[in-house]
Enzyme design. Structure first.
Site, PDB file in Angstrom:
ATOM      1  N   LYS A 138      14.041 -44.068 -15.057  1.00 37.24           N
ATOM      2  CA  LYS A 138      14.474 -43.331 -13.863  1.00 37.24           C
ATOM      3  C   LYS A 138      14.152 -44.109 -12.595  1.00 37.24           C
ATOM      4  CE  LYS A 138      13.827 -39.028 -11.300  1.00 37.24           C
ATOM      5  NZ  LYS A 138      13.301 -37.637 -11.318  1.00 37.24           N
ATOM      6  N   TYR A 216      39.236 -57.302 -34.293  1.00 36.96           N
ATOM      7  CA  TYR A 216      40.119 -56.350 -33.608  1.00 36.96           C
ATOM      8  C   TYR A 216      40.163 -55.088 -34.448  1.00 36.96           C
ATOM      9  CZ  TYR A 216      43.442 -58.727 -36.794  1.00 36.96           C
ATOM     10  OH  TYR A 216      44.059 -59.296 -37.875  1.00 36.96           O
ATOM     11  N   HIS A 273      45.189 -50.404 -48.897  1.00 38.43           N
ATOM     12  CA  HIS A 273      45.354 -49.360 -47.890  1.00 38.43           C
ATOM     13  C   HIS A 273      44.713 -48.049 -48.348  1.00 38.43           C
ATOM     14  CE1 HIS A 273      47.805 -52.277 -45.915  1.00 38.43           C
ATOM     15  NE2 HIS A 273      48.772 -52.212 -46.813  1.00 38.43           N
ATOM     16  N   ASP A 465      59.322 -27.695 -61.360  1.00 34.97           N
ATOM     17  CA  ASP A 465      60.102 -28.938 -61.446  1.00 34.97           C
ATOM     18  C   ASP A 465      59.249 -30.146 -61.822  1.00 34.97           C
ATOM     19  OD1 ASP A 465      58.802 -28.783 -59.006  1.00 34.97           O
ATOM     20  OD2 ASP A 465      60.598 -29.028 -57.778  1.00 34.97           O
TER      21      ASP A 465
END
Length: 511
Positions: A138, A216, A273, A465
């Site tokens: 401070k 990056y 991925h 299905d």
């Protein structure tokens, strides 16, 4: 504004690396105030020390819990040199200024991590130290604060260059570092004290360090940083720095491999991925790798590979034929390492045992969302057969394997497998039918026979299905969570086609 250092308060838990800084203070005739073990350490360096008790006229009490909490200490730090009123009061009360504060904090976080009893943890909550850091930070206009042993070398160099004085920018820099230290410390204490209470969910308190700048982010135009201690989890034995995308895939790989016990069969997973494009179990790691690679040798190019057994030379020879970014293993045998290190940029990580966080955190909109990690996976004990025919023993093993892979694959997903072998998966599709068709087409394109294979779905079938398409392809057993109002339609379709179906009651979405 240059400020000479004429007096210093030094009170640290860790004494290592402190000697050069003490020697510098001694050389410049700095008055040193200290306490307990730190005082003894400094005196052993041949420097004169004034005990804090001599300054305050009050002894340390309550087993050392109170040593520096005194107006003469905090007044020495907080008095403003440019305020005439402060200087008048300091003179009136005989409070000498303190220009330098070197304090670290009790190892609270380390004590918690060690599994120590609560009484020991509580004693490592620093009171005086954190107050001294805040006071000095401070009043950075007049005081230099050093809050970590990691700063000692840099501070010694700084004071050597500036003849034991500092500029305002120097002091402001170290004040910010001190507030970072106190903020992190308080966050760890809150998380410990609030665990199991409603307060733990009242506010999100996260503080992770150190910070590692990445080349990056997800793309070259995005900056990226990792916050955390990778060295606690991995020894990097070879290769370039991990990138943002590498880290995302490594995280997915490590979480997936946690499903496969290191004491069980050898397991190898190849991820691209964040999704497994190949995973297999076998008696040897060599076979497990070859089987995993056969799932999708095209997608395996440039992937991340993880295994649950030490990498031997035979497996290394096979791995070396493939271009991949990262290989993670619990160990690498001595004759395997040179083979794998033949590619300069290939990243080799030796994984250490470490406890992972219980929560997942993600930024979202203008805030953050948090959830429990999905640690649950269902096995034979949780399977509830709902069809006329039950799965065979081999089919149950295949369903368990498929479900482990399914849990770690992007939704909507369908996984086709045999026991210990992924055949194909449909990942991240907007409909479950699309995911199934993708998986069937992929399996066939790599020469897999689906007759007698099993299917896992991360969520329920709203219509029959998927079951009908799978049955036509030769799938004989299905695992899914159930919960659709039309579950019976899919069950009836299984019965017509002679297929077995088990329900788990647990959905495993992964977005």
């Amino acid at each position: 504004m240059s400020q000479p250092i004429r007096s210093a308060l030094v009170s640290v838990y860790y004494k290592d690396r402190l000697e050069p800084l003490v020697a510098l203070l001694k050389q410049h005739g700095v008055t040193i105030y200290s306490t307990g073990g730190t005082q003894q350490f400094i005196e052993e360096q041949g420097a004169e020390v004034m005990a804090v008790e001599s300054l305050t006229g009050f002894p340390a009490v309550f087993g050392g819990r109170v040593k520096t909490l005194h107006p003469k200490v905090f007044g020495g730090i907080l008095q403003r040199r440019h305020e005439a009123g402060d200087q008048q009061e300091a003179s009136q009360h005989q409070i000498p200024p303190i220009d330098l504060v070197i304090v670290d904090l009790y190892p609270f976080e380390e004590t918690v991590a060690s599994g120590a009893a609560e009484a020991d943890v509580i004693e490592k909550i620093d009171i005086g130290g954190i107050s001294l850091l805040r006071a000095a930070a401070k009043n950075f206009r007049d005081v230099l604060v050093v809050s970590s042993r990691d700063q000692y070398a840099a501070v010694t160099e700084l004071l050597t260059q500036k003849n034991c004085a500092t500029d305002l920018d120097d002091r402001r820099h170290y004040a910010a570092a001190a507030f970072e230290a106190t903020s992190h410390y308080d966050t760890q204490i809150f998380r410990y004290m609030a665990q199991g209470t409603e307060l733990s969910a009242a506010a999100l308190k996260v503080s992770e360090k150190p910070a590692t700048a990445l080349r990056y982010g997800e793309n070259p135009h995005q900056a990226g940083t990792f916050y955390g201690d990778l060295n606690a989890l991995f020894d990097q034995l070879h290769g370039k720095q991990l990138s943002y995308n590498n880290l995302v895939d490594v995280d997915a790989a490590v979480l997936l491999m946690q499903e496969f016990d290191a004491q069980g069969p050898a397991a190898c997973a190849i991820l691209k991925h964040t999704n497994a494009c190949g995973i297999a179990q076998a008696d040897t790691l060599h076979t497990a790798y070859l089987n995993a690679l056969s799932c999708d040798p095209v997608s395996a190019f440039g992937g991340v590979i993880i295994v649950n057994k030490p990498v031997d030379a035979a497996t290394a020879e096979e791995l070396n034929k493939l271009f991949f970014e990262v290989l993670i293993a619990p160990e690498f045998e001595a004759d395997a390492l040179p083979i794998l290190q033949s590619k300069k940029n290939r990243i080799l990580l030796r994984q250490k045992p470490v406890q992972f966080p219980a929560k997942q955190i993600k930024t979202l909109l203008n805030g953050v969302i948090e959830q429990d990690f999905d640690r649950q996976v269902e096995g034979a004990a949780e399977f509830r057969t709902v069809t006329e025919s039950a799965p065979t023993t081999d089919e149950v093993a295949a369903l368990e394997f498929a479900l482990k892979v399914c849990k770690h694959t992007k939704s909507n997903t369908i996984v086709l497998a045999r026991a210990g072998q992924l055949l194909a998966s449909g990942v991240g599709q907007t409909s479950r039918v699309d995911a199934l068709r993708q998986a069937i087409e992929k399996a066939r394109s790599f020469g897999f026979e689906l007759q007698g294979a099993v299917m896992a779905s991360d969520a329920f079938f709203p219509f029959p299905d998927c079951v009908e398409i799978a049955g036509e392809a030769g799938i004989r057993a299905v695992v899914q969570p159930g919960g659709s109002i039309k579950d019976q339609d899919s069950i009836d379709a299984c019965n017509r086609l002679g297929m077995a179906m088990v329900l788990t009651g647990v959905r495993h979405f992964k977005h």
